[in-house]
Design an enzyme around this catalytic site. Structure first.
Site, PDB file in Angstrom:
ATOM      1  N   TYR A  72     -23.184  -8.159 -28.213  1.00  0.00           N
ATOM      2  CA  TYR A  72     -22.223  -7.650 -27.245  1.00  0.00           C
ATOM      3  C   TYR A  72     -22.584  -8.149 -25.841  1.00  0.00           C
ATOM      4  CZ  TYR A  72     -20.243  -4.587 -23.746  1.00  0.00           C
ATOM      5  OH  TYR A  72     -19.617  -4.122 -22.627  1.00  0.00           O
ATOM      6  N   GLY A  76     -16.908  -4.478 -22.427  1.00  0.00           N
ATOM      7  CA  GLY A  76     -16.162  -3.233 -22.532  1.00  0.00           C
ATOM      8  C   GLY A  76     -15.190  -3.255 -23.686  1.00  0.00           C
ATOM      9  N   HIS A  81     -16.045  -8.251 -10.901  1.00  0.00           N
ATOM     10  CA  HIS A  81     -16.405  -6.938 -10.363  1.00  0.00           C
ATOM     11  C   HIS A  81     -16.589  -6.960  -8.843  1.00  0.00           C
ATOM     12  CE1 HIS A  81     -16.737  -3.926 -13.492  1.00  0.00           C
ATOM     13  NE2 HIS A  81     -17.123  -4.875 -14.322  1.00  0.00           N
ATOM     14  N   ASN A 135     -25.197  -3.270 -15.679  1.00  0.00           N
ATOM     15  CA  ASN A 135     -24.840  -2.211 -16.610  1.00  0.00           C
ATOM     16  C   ASN A 135     -25.926  -1.138 -16.645  1.00  0.00           C
ATOM     17  OD1 ASN A 135     -24.257  -1.982 -20.181  1.00  0.00           O
ATOM     18  ND2 ASN A 135     -23.252  -0.898 -18.528  1.00  0.00           N
ATOM     19  N   ARG A 163     -33.445  38.035   6.779  1.00  0.00           N
ATOM     20  CA  ARG A 163     -34.167  38.763   5.738  1.00  0.00           C
ATOM     21  C   ARG A 163     -34.141  38.042   4.395  1.00  0.00           C
ATOM     22  NH1 ARG A 163     -31.787  44.123   3.371  1.00  0.00           N
ATOM     23  NH2 ARG A 163     -30.538  43.926   5.248  1.00  0.00           N
TER      24      ARG A 163
END
Length: 519
Positions: free
Chosen positions: A65, A72, A95, A207, A292
């Site tokens: 892959y 994807g 990208h 990735n 407090r």
């Protein structure tokens, strides 16, 4: 001087397969440490085995892959072997669509360090040359210009990390000595040859979770400092309001065993030099909640920080791309380690706890400036007396600004991780939003630091006025030292003046962690 401006590193962080800490990444980001790739032959051989295994698979026509397939949802598309060398270039090229403000140089260095850490684990199928190229950028002082927007936090920080991949190959832009220059020119000037990515290296760089993880390291460091700073401010506010130090009694806190909260109470006892005695002297028996209950508010973050640290450091020390290359077992393992859910949860939780610190300080300031609640101090903490008093307004506007910053911080606490979007043809149908959560967290930290800067002016003014109203009231030694340090940057406000120069100066002190606070 800002830590990020320091040019002489103080230590070396060695990258190999051993565990790193978030402090290593923070120091690299600030420029107080430099990364170095281990020269251990066994480490370098382990890295090389992954790349060699992939090369062998390609020679044997193996299907991998992202190496011999598209990315994807396009994993069903077979890539001819003749085109395999071009595929990584296409990945970072398409990208290149990030927007938003670029990451700051420290943030970008944190991202580079986080990616180098993951790839150094030896399960990404990359070459030693790729790791060396990242170190060369550090050594040359070159920082990729990385847009902050465009990642959904799975399948990793693809779009922002594409800018690191491109720069390694001599494309897009870098920051060099504060100037944006083309990466090709910067690499040439530094004597660095552009990298030619091997078949899986584009995917391996992009990735993964390096952007959200690098930012998370910086966020954790700032949040940890804020727990201490807000505690010190609370002690000064308690003194200025003539408060009751018995609210922080050790026996009182022993019955509610949250360790972080108990630690905050101990710091307050130390600051106020609490001796274990209840002294009324006409005071209210119980202070309002913002004093407090301060240990209970600050303590939530103090108790959460160890969990956040573990989550961030586990991610930092993970191989988080896909597929994982098991060179020893000669397997290619397809999974989803790019999913940033742990970072998303840590950042969503952290920004909530930090925004509560802003809200706490905002409430303390509201008490300090209001003559109905500040135990005899002037309205708006104005220091002017006499005939000019009516035209002076003290810290009136500063309180409005602090309230605005607080409101914005609180608005950003909606969890980013619940807004998963289905993207990329429903392949990425459940995503972490971890990078958005990290960016939100950094913005909440920025706003809370602004509120803290306003409160430093306020408590310094309040202590000064308290001692004018009650000359015999002794300032505990730890607080006296802090007031002396603040006095180097802030003079009491008598005649109205602009306060933004002091605010900027104090913000620099906060972000440089200039004051040593507790052990």
């Amino acid at each position: 001087m800002l830590l990020s401006d320091i040019n002489t590193p103080r230590r070396t962080v060695r990258f190999d397969r051993s565990r790193l800490t978030l402090d290593d990444i923070v120091d690299i980001a600030r420029g107080t440490a430099r990364p170095a790739l281990s020269d251990d032959p066994a480490f370098r051989a382990a890295i090389a085995r992954g790349a060699d295994f992939l090369d062998r698979l390609l020679r044997e026509d193996g299907v991998v892959y992202g190496v011999t397939t598209g990315y994807g949802d396009s994993c069903t598309v077979e890539v001819p072997l003749a085109l395999v060398p071009e595929l990584p270039h296409h990945l970072y090229t398409y990208h290149g669509c990030g927007l938003g403000a670029p990451l700051t140089p420290p943030q970008a260095r944190a991202v580079m360090g986080a990616r180098l850490a993951s790839l150094s684990k030896g399960y990404s199928g990359v070459s030693v040359e790729l790791l060396d190229q990242i170190v060369r950028l550090f050594d040359a002082g070159l920082v990729p210009v990385i847009p902050s927007e465009g990642s959904v936090g799975a399948s990793g920080d693809l779009t922002p990390l594409s800018y690191l991949a491109a720069v390694l190959c001599g494309e897009r832009e870098v920051l060099r000595a504060g100037e944006v220059v083309p990466a090709a020119q910067a690499l040439r000037d530094a004597g660095i040859a552009p990298l030619r990515l091997r078949p899986k290296e584009g995917l391996a760089i992009m990735n993964g979770t390096a952007v959200m993880t690098g930012l998370a390291c910086l966020a954790w460091d700032r949040a940890a400092y804020l727990t201490r700073l807000v505690t010190r401010i609370t002690a000064l506010a308690s003194f200025a309001l003539d408060g009751n130090d018995h609210h922080f009694d050790e026996t009182l806190f022993a019955v509610k065993p949250h360790a972080g909260m108990q630690g905050v109470a101990a710091w307050l006892r130390q600051d106020l030099e609490y001796g274990g005695q209840l002294e009324r002297n006409g005071k209210r028996l119980q202070d309002r909640y913002s004093i407090r209950c301060a240990p209970h508010v600050i303590g939530v973050l103090a108790d959460a920080l160890p969990f956040f640290r573990t989550a961030i450091e586990n991610e930092l020390n993970s191989a988080n791309d896909n597929p994982i290359i098991d060179a020893e077992g000669e397997r290619v393992l397809h999974g989803g380690h790019f999913y940033g859910g742990h970072i998303a949860f840590a950042m969503d939780g952290m920004k909530n706890a930090v925004a509560n610190l802003a809200d706490l300080l905002d409430r303390q300031m509201a008490l300090l400036v209001d003559a109905r609640y500040n135990a005899g101090l002037p309205a708006n903490l104005s220091g002017m007396q006499g005939e000019r008093a009516p035209i002076n307004h003290g810290l009136k506007a500063l309180q409005i600004s602090a309230s605005a910053w607080t409101a914005e911080a609180l608005k950003l606490t909606m969890p980013a991780s619940v807004f998963s979007r289905s993207t990329e043809c429903h392949n990425q149908d459940k995503v972490s939003m971890g990078t958005i959560a990290a960016r939100d967290c950094l913005r909440v930290l920025e706003l809370t630091e602004q509120v803290a800067a306003a409160l430093l002016i306020t408590v310094r003014q309040g202590v000064w006025l308290r001692r004018r109203v009650d000359p015999e009231k002794m300032l505990p030694a730890p607080l006296a030292r802090m007031v002396d340090l603040l006095g180097q940057d802030i003079v009491p406000v008598t005649e109205d003046r602009r306060l933004d120069p002091e605010l900027h100066l104090l913000l620099g002190r906060i972000r440089d962690q200039a004051w040593s606070l507790y052990a």
